[in-house]
Design an enzyme around this catalytic site. Structure first.
Site, short mmCIF file in Angstrom:
data_model
loop_
_atom_site.label_atom_id
_atom_site.label_comp_id
_atom_site.label_asym_id
_atom_site.label_seq_id
_atom_site.Cartn_x
_atom_site.Cartn_y
_atom_site.Cartn_z
N GLY A 65 0.85 -1.19 0.00
CA GLY A 65 0.00 0.00 0.00
C GLY A 65 0.87 1.23 0.00
O GLY A 65 2.07 1.14 0.32
N HIS A 180 8.00 -7.25 -4.25
CA HIS A 180 6.71 -7.68 -4.82
C HIS A 180 6.86 -8.99 -5.59
O HIS A 180 7.37 -8.99 -6.71
CB HIS A 180 6.16 -6.59 -5.74
CG HIS A 180 5.70 -5.39 -4.98
ND1 HIS A 180 4.43 -5.29 -4.47
CD2 HIS A 180 6.36 -4.28 -4.58
CE1 HIS A 180 4.31 -4.15 -3.81
NE2 HIS A 180 5.47 -3.52 -3.86
N SER A 234 -23.99 -9.72 -26.13
CA SER A 234 -23.48 -8.51 -26.76
C SER A 234 -22.52 -8.82 -27.88
O SER A 234 -22.15 -7.95 -28.65
CB SER A 234 -22.75 -7.68 -25.71
OG SER A 234 -21.58 -8.38 -25.31
N GLY A 235 -22.08 -10.07 -27.94
CA GLY A 235 -21.04 -10.39 -28.91
C GLY A 235 -19.69 -10.52 -28.21
O GLY A 235 -18.75 -11.07 -28.75
N GLY A 236 -19.60 -10.00 -27.00
CA GLY A 236 -18.34 -10.05 -26.25
C GLY A 236 -18.16 -11.37 -25.52
O GLY A 236 -19.09 -12.17 -25.42
N VAL A 237 -16.94 -11.56 -25.00
CA VAL A 237 -16.61 -12.85 -24.38
C VAL A 237 -17.34 -13.05 -23.05
O VAL A 237 -17.71 -14.17 -22.70
CB VAL A 237 -15.07 -13.00 -24.21
CG1 VAL A 237 -14.49 -11.94 -23.31
CG2 VAL A 237 -14.70 -14.38 -23.71
N SER A 239 -20.46 -12.03 -21.82
CA SER A 239 -21.85 -12.50 -21.88
C SER A 239 -21.94 -13.86 -22.57
O SER A 239 -22.74 -14.71 -22.18
CB SER A 239 -22.76 -11.47 -22.56
OG SER A 239 -22.33 -11.23 -23.88
#
Ligand code: XMP
Length: 524
Positions: A65, A180, A234-237, A239
């Site tokens: 942080g 990290h 929608s055509g997207g991955v 949905s």
């Protein structure tokens, strides 16, 4: 409403909780732990102890942080968290907070360490770092440093600016690293996380995006019973994956609705229809192009376009839902990043997705219960699930596309049928060339924009007076920031000459060389 958790309550799969102290890499820590085959979830650092106990995690990770443990309002590490009899790994600020609370010495330094740093092990690396090279590279980003471990702890490593860059107290199950492990610039980072998970916390490799499928199938069945379910595609991955997963669970109880607003990319609707019909998924394809065009007539201002497209979308969707008797549930492709952004954890109710990303999404006042099978997944995990479910490559790897579609990529003027046709054809050529050059997956987005201005050109024997097309291609991790992609000149040349030669109405191609910020990814 369910919590949408991919693990079933009775499942033996154990989880790690990552407590977020505000670090920019906190999500990445959760992702890396999942890559090690252990389910991890991000919670705010001040989550009530009772809630943490209820979850019965196998281990805790305290993230980094930006604060100093000495600054006013620094996020507090409650000592009780270290006394839950769980293995705890503190990273960066997480380690400093642990040291501070247990009586070690943390001090501010004039110059911190930022970037690649050399790490030297002490004492063979102790339990956490044993087996790693004596000297290695790591990624640091801190100002304060630990100068003395708390009583009972052993220092495991140092770097030029960190006398104690790693420490542990195996007897108490407490471990800390200043660097990290989650970023790629710490080459042994994943190995260190893996060691903490397996050697220290005794966890087995059980979780994978694929294991989510079986778990969600059970969960969806339990949630919806014999109720009807609707899903907007929608055509997207996202949905598409959510729909395919729900279909696997409940078959014909699911009906998908594709609202074709005429603002999709070339062949996009057709590809979705074919994919879903081939899989035997019920699909209603609503050809609503005319309706949308009529409502967009005379509209120039982008927010206004967005609003109209969003409203009309909801109207069409509602009309379809009303035709399906017995529908009680709505599938949404909400992702874990949406859940985190909206401040909720995976178990607490629905995400309120930014309206920005909601256009073309769901009607808010439909009285339907949400089914959100991807709620705990990161985007890359959704792609893994989609692949496992057998969705075609063209859907799995599709670049993000705004809900209002091509409507907002016609800038400074009305979205007319003629302009949409020009933009769609130009965009298809760009996509084809980018794919042929093997660059499609590397780019966050690549698309064309049509500014509504015309200029003079010369083609064949005559002068032309036509539109320019702007090519926009960016690389990005999460769309919050983006850099313009350095596309090869020969690719740009092919794209330019093909668009000008093949798309009537265009006589120039320009390249957008702005990053975000100060520009945005979309024009509008
Ligand atoms: P900007 O242009 O703000 O875009 O840098 C960031 C990401 O959001 C997408 N975007 C939208 N998505 N409706 C959406 O569903 C919208 O109105 C919209 N505007 C921008 C954009 O494509 C990029 O991935």
């Amino acid at each position: 409403m369910t919590d949408g958790h991919p693990r079933m309550a009775e499942s033996a799969c154990e989880e790690v909780l990552v407590l977020d102290f505000g670090g920019q890499y906190s999500q990445l820590i959760a992702r890396r732990i999942r890559e090690c085959g252990v389910f991890a979830e991000l919670l705010p650092h001040d989550t009530a102890l009772e809630r943490i106990r209820e979850r019965r995690p196998a281990a805790l990770v305290l993230s980094g942080g930006p604060a100093s443990v000495y600054s006013d309002g620094a996020p507090e590490l409650r000592r009780e968290l270290l006394e839950l009899d769980l293995p705890v790994l503190g990273i960066c600020y997480g380690m400093q907070a642990m040291v501070h609370v247990l009586g070690g010495r943390v001090e501010g330094a004039d110059a911190g360490e930022f970037g690649r740093t050399s790490l030297v092990l002490a004492d063979g690396g102790g339990r956490l770092l044993s087996g790693l090279p004596h000297e290695q590279q790591c990624w640091m980003s801190h100002r304060d440093s630990v100068f003395k471990p708390p009583p009972g702890f052993v220092a495991l490593a140092s770097s030029p600016g960190s006398p104690v860059a790693a420490l542990e107290s195996p007897a108490r199950g407490l471990y800390g690293i200043q660097f990290h492990p989650e970023v790629v610039h710490t080459p042994y980072g994943t190995q260190i996380l893996d060691r903490f998970l397996r050697e220290v916390a005794g966890l087995e490799q059980r979780w994978s995006p694929a294991s989510v499928i079986d778990e969600q199938v059970q969960r969806v069945r339990a949630q919806v019973g014999d109720g009807g379910v609707i899903c907007g595609l929608s055509g997207g991955v996202d949905s598409a994956t959510a729909a395919a997963l729900v279909h696997r669970a409940i078959g014909d109880q699911l009906t998908c609705v594709l609202v074709d607003h005429g603002l999709l990319r070339k062949n996009e609707a057709q590809q979705v229809v074919e994919t879903f019909r081939d899989r035997g998924i019920r699909l209603v394809h609503v050809a609503a192009q005319e309706r949308f065009l009529q409502r967009l007539a005379g509209v120039v201002e982008p927010e206004h376009k967005r609003k109209i497209i969003g409203e009309e979308f909801i109207r069409v969707f509602e009309e379809q839902a009303a035709k399906l008797p017995g529908v009680r549930f709505l599938v949404q492709g909400t992702l874990y990043s949406d859940v985190i952004e909206s401040g909720g954890d995976g178990r607490a109710g629905a995400a309120t997705i930014k309206s920005h990303h909601n256009v073309g999404g769901l009607p808010e006042d439909l009285d339907l219960e949400l089914v959100e099978p991807l709620r705990m997944l990161f985007k890359d995990e959704v792609r893994a699930v989609a692949t496992k479910l057998g969705l075609p490559e063209g859907i799995v790897w599709r670049q993000p596309f705004p809900g209002p579609g091509l409507g907002i990529r016609i800038v400074g003027g009305e979205a007319t049928a003629e302009r949409l046709e020009i933009l769609r054809e130009a965009d298809a050529i760009l996509q084809e060339e980018i794919r042929a050059a093997g660059l499609y997956r590397e780019l966050w987005q690549s698309f064309c924009v049509l500014p509504v201005v015309r200029s003079v050109g010369v083609q064949g024997d005559g002068r032309t007076y036509a539109y320019p097309i702007v090519v926009r291609a960016v690389t990005s991790e999460d769309a919050m920031t983006a850099d313009w992609a350095r596309l090869p000149y020969d690719l740009l040349e092919r794209v330019s000459s093909r668009i000008i030669n093949e798309v009537p109405g265009v006589n120039r191609v320009a390249l957008d060389v702005s990053s975000k910020p100060p520009a945005t990814i979309e024009w509008e």
